[in-house]
Design a protein around this motif. Structure first.
Motif, PDB file in Angstrom:
ATOM      1  N   VAL A  50     -16.120 -85.072 -19.914  1.00 42.08           N
ATOM      2  CA  VAL A  50     -16.044 -83.613 -19.996  1.00 42.08           C
ATOM      3  C   VAL A  50     -17.145 -82.940 -19.182  1.00 42.08           C
ATOM      4  N   GLN A  51     -18.368 -83.456 -19.242  1.00 39.29           N
ATOM      5  CA  GLN A  51     -19.471 -82.778 -18.549  1.00 39.29           C
ATOM      6  C   GLN A  51     -19.261 -82.759 -17.036  1.00 39.29           C
ATOM      7  N   ASP A  52     -18.853 -83.903 -16.464  1.00 39.69           N
ATOM      8  CA  ASP A  52     -18.588 -83.944 -15.020  1.00 39.69           C
ATOM      9  C   ASP A  52     -17.451 -82.987 -14.646  1.00 39.69           C
ATOM     10  N   PHE A  53     -16.396 -82.961 -15.475  1.00 33.71           N
ATOM     11  CA  PHE A  53     -15.274 -82.067 -15.193  1.00 33.71           C
ATOM     12  C   PHE A  53     -15.723 -80.612 -15.275  1.00 33.71           C
ATOM     13  N   ARG A  54     -16.521 -80.281 -16.301  1.00 39.41           N
ATOM     14  CA  ARG A  54     -17.014 -78.910 -16.459  1.00 39.41           C
ATOM     15  C   ARG A  54     -17.796 -78.476 -15.215  1.00 39.41           C
ATOM     16  N   GLU A  55     -18.677 -79.346 -14.725  1.00 36.07           N
ATOM     17  CA  GLU A  55     -19.470 -79.013 -13.537  1.00 36.07           C
ATOM     18  C   GLU A  55     -18.570 -78.751 -12.335  1.00 36.07           C
ATOM     19  N   LEU A  56     -17.563 -79.596 -12.140  1.00 37.00           N
ATOM     20  CA  LEU A  56     -16.621 -79.404 -11.039  1.00 37.00           C
ATOM     21  C   LEU A  56     -15.849 -78.093 -11.209  1.00 37.00           C
ATOM     22  N   ALA A  57     -15.399 -77.813 -12.419  1.00 32.46           N
ATOM     23  CA  ALA A  57     -14.640 -76.581 -12.680  1.00 32.46           C
ATOM     24  C   ALA A  57     -15.497 -75.346 -12.418  1.00 32.46           C
ATOM     25  N   GLU A  58     -16.766 -75.402 -12.805  1.00 36.31           N
ATOM     26  CA  GLU A  58     -17.654 -74.264 -12.562  1.00 36.31           C
ATOM     27  C   GLU A  58     -17.881 -74.057 -11.063  1.00 36.31           C
ATOM     28  N   LYS A  59     -18.084 -75.153 -10.325  1.00 34.96           N
ATOM     29  CA  LYS A  59     -18.249 -75.039  -8.862  1.00 34.96           C
ATOM     30  C   LYS A  59     -16.979 -74.490  -8.214  1.00 34.96           C
ATOM     31  N   SER A  60     -15.834 -75.037  -8.621  1.00 40.23           N
ATOM     32  CA  SER A  60     -14.552 -74.635  -8.032  1.00 40.23           C
ATOM     33  C   SER A  60     -14.247 -73.172  -8.293  1.00 40.23           C
ATOM     34  N   SER A  61     -14.631 -72.680  -9.461  1.00 37.22           N
ATOM     35  CA  SER A  61     -14.320 -71.287  -9.786  1.00 37.22           C
ATOM     36  C   SER A  61     -15.068 -70.311  -8.884  1.00 37.22           C
ATOM     37  N   LYS A  62     -16.166 -70.748  -8.288  1.00 38.23           N
ATOM     38  CA  LYS A  62     -16.938 -69.878  -7.399  1.00 38.23           C
ATOM     39  C   LYS A  62     -16.375 -69.858  -5.972  1.00 38.23           C
ATOM     40  N   ILE A  63     -15.496 -70.785  -5.664  1.00 35.94           N
ATOM     41  CA  ILE A  63     -14.934 -70.886  -4.315  1.00 35.94           C
ATOM     42  C   ILE A  63     -13.813 -69.865  -4.092  1.00 35.94           C
ATOM     43  N   PHE A  64     -13.145 -69.467  -5.164  1.00 36.39           N
ATOM     44  CA  PHE A  64     -11.982 -68.583  -5.052  1.00 36.39           C
ATOM     45  C   PHE A  64     -12.231 -67.246  -5.722  1.00 36.39           C
ATOM     46  N   SER A  65     -11.764 -66.163  -5.085  1.00 32.97           N
ATOM     47  CA  SER A  65     -11.805 -64.857  -5.737  1.00 32.97           C
ATOM     48  C   SER A  65     -10.586 -64.684  -6.632  1.00 32.97           C
ATOM     49  N   SER A  66      -9.498 -65.352  -6.284  1.00 35.29           N
ATOM     50  CA  SER A  66      -8.317 -65.404  -7.153  1.00 35.29           C
ATOM     51  C   SER A  66      -7.588 -66.709  -6.871  1.00 35.29           C
ATOM     52  N   ARG A  67      -6.853 -67.165  -7.888  1.00 35.87           N
ATOM     53  CA  ARG A  67      -6.057 -68.387  -7.709  1.00 35.87           C
ATOM     54  C   ARG A  67      -4.927 -68.360  -8.718  1.00 35.87           C
ATOM     55  N   ARG A  68      -3.831 -68.996  -8.318  1.00 31.90           N
ATOM     56  CA  ARG A  68      -2.678 -69.069  -9.210  1.00 31.90           C
ATOM     57  C   ARG A  68      -1.998 -70.418  -9.041  1.00 31.90           C
ATOM     58  N   LEU A  69      -2.013 -71.162 -10.121  1.00 32.13           N
ATOM     59  CA  LEU A  69      -1.306 -72.439 -10.212  1.00 32.13           C
ATOM     60  C   LEU A  69      -0.039 -72.161 -11.001  1.00 32.13           C
ATOM     61  N   ALA A  70       1.110 -72.493 -10.447  1.00 31.06           N
ATOM     62  CA  ALA A  70       2.387 -72.267 -11.132  1.00 31.06           C
ATOM     63  C   ALA A  70       3.139 -73.581 -11.222  1.00 31.06           C
ATOM     64  N   ILE A  71       3.596 -73.902 -12.414  1.00 32.34           N
ATOM     65  CA  ILE A  71       4.394 -75.115 -12.596  1.00 32.34           C
ATOM     66  C   ILE A  71       5.859 -74.757 -12.387  1.00 32.34           C
ATOM     67  N   ILE A  72       6.475 -75.469 -11.445  1.00 32.89           N
ATOM     68  CA  ILE A  72       7.865 -75.223 -11.083  1.00 32.89           C
ATOM     69  C   ILE A  72       8.804 -76.062 -11.938  1.00 32.89           C
ATOM     70  N   ASP A  73       8.384 -77.298 -12.254  1.00 34.84           N
ATOM     71  CA  ASP A  73       9.235 -78.211 -13.023  1.00 34.84           C
ATOM     72  C   ASP A  73       8.373 -79.282 -13.662  1.00 34.84           C
ATOM     73  N   TYR A  74       8.809 -79.759 -14.806  1.00 34.07           N
ATOM     74  CA  TYR A  74       8.154 -80.860 -15.524  1.00 34.07           C
ATOM     75  C   TYR A  74       9.078 -82.061 -15.564  1.00 34.07           C
ATOM     76  N   SER A  75       8.499 -83.254 -15.532  1.00 30.19           N
ATOM     77  CA  SER A  75       9.283 -84.459 -15.802  1.00 30.19           C
ATOM     78  C   SER A  75       8.385 -85.485 -16.491  1.00 30.19           C
ATOM     79  N   ALA A  76       8.986 -86.271 -17.385  1.00 28.01           N
ATOM     80  CA  ALA A  76       8.255 -87.327 -18.086  1.00 28.01           C
ATOM     81  C   ALA A  76       8.373 -88.606 -17.274  1.00 28.01           C
ATOM     82  N   VAL A  77       7.228 -89.253 -17.029  1.00 25.24           N
ATOM     83  CA  VAL A  77       7.205 -90.523 -16.305  1.00 25.24           C
ATOM     84  C   VAL A  77       6.279 -91.456 -17.078  1.00 25.24           C
TER      85      VAL A  77
END
Length: 127
Positions: A50-77
């Motif tokens: 969790v700590q490594d992921f949190r650090e990456l997420a905090e860094k990544s959030s500073k790179i973008f002024s806006s962002r949108r991830l949209a899921i188009i479809d789900y499948s179970a594998v």
């Protein structure tokens, strides 16, 4: 088939991600979360825990002024869920690859999730 609970966890992750809500994202993660980002078939980022992921997420959030991830479809594998995604973001900084503050990025790809103990234990992003 993908359970309602699993889909809800993933949807909550996407909502927190799009809102730059790092605390909200972290609440959804298994303590041993494994994250990998693949670009052009090669891993370019990997975190464990969790700590490594949190650090990456905090860094990544500073790179973008806006962002949108949209899921188009789900499948179970097997024991995972594959989500076909559309992604767009507006940069807030200049990047070493030549993209500049204000430039738009658009990607199509997939994200793979595995849920353990009601939390996200694996995220693999492919673009």
């Amino acid at each position: 088939m993908i359970s309602k609970e699993t889909k809800e966890i993933i949807d909550n992750y996407v909502e927190a991600y799009n809102s730059f809500d790092v605390v909200g994202i972290v609440k959804l993660l298994h303590k041993d979360i494994l994250f990998r980002n693949f670009s052009n078939g090669e891993i370019n980022t990997e975190t464990r825990g969790v700590q490594d992921f949190r650090e990456l997420a905090e860094k990544s959030s500073k790179i973008f002024s806006s962002r949108r991830l949209a899921i188009i479809d789900y499948s179970a594998v097997d024991d995972k869920v594959e989500a076909q995604i559309d992604y767009e973001g507006i940069l807030a900084v200049d990047l070493p690859n030549g993209l500049k503050n204000g430039d738009s990025m658009q990607l199509k790809g997939k994200s793979v999730f595995r849920i353990e103990e009601g939390k996200i234990a694996l995220i693999e992003d492919y673009s």
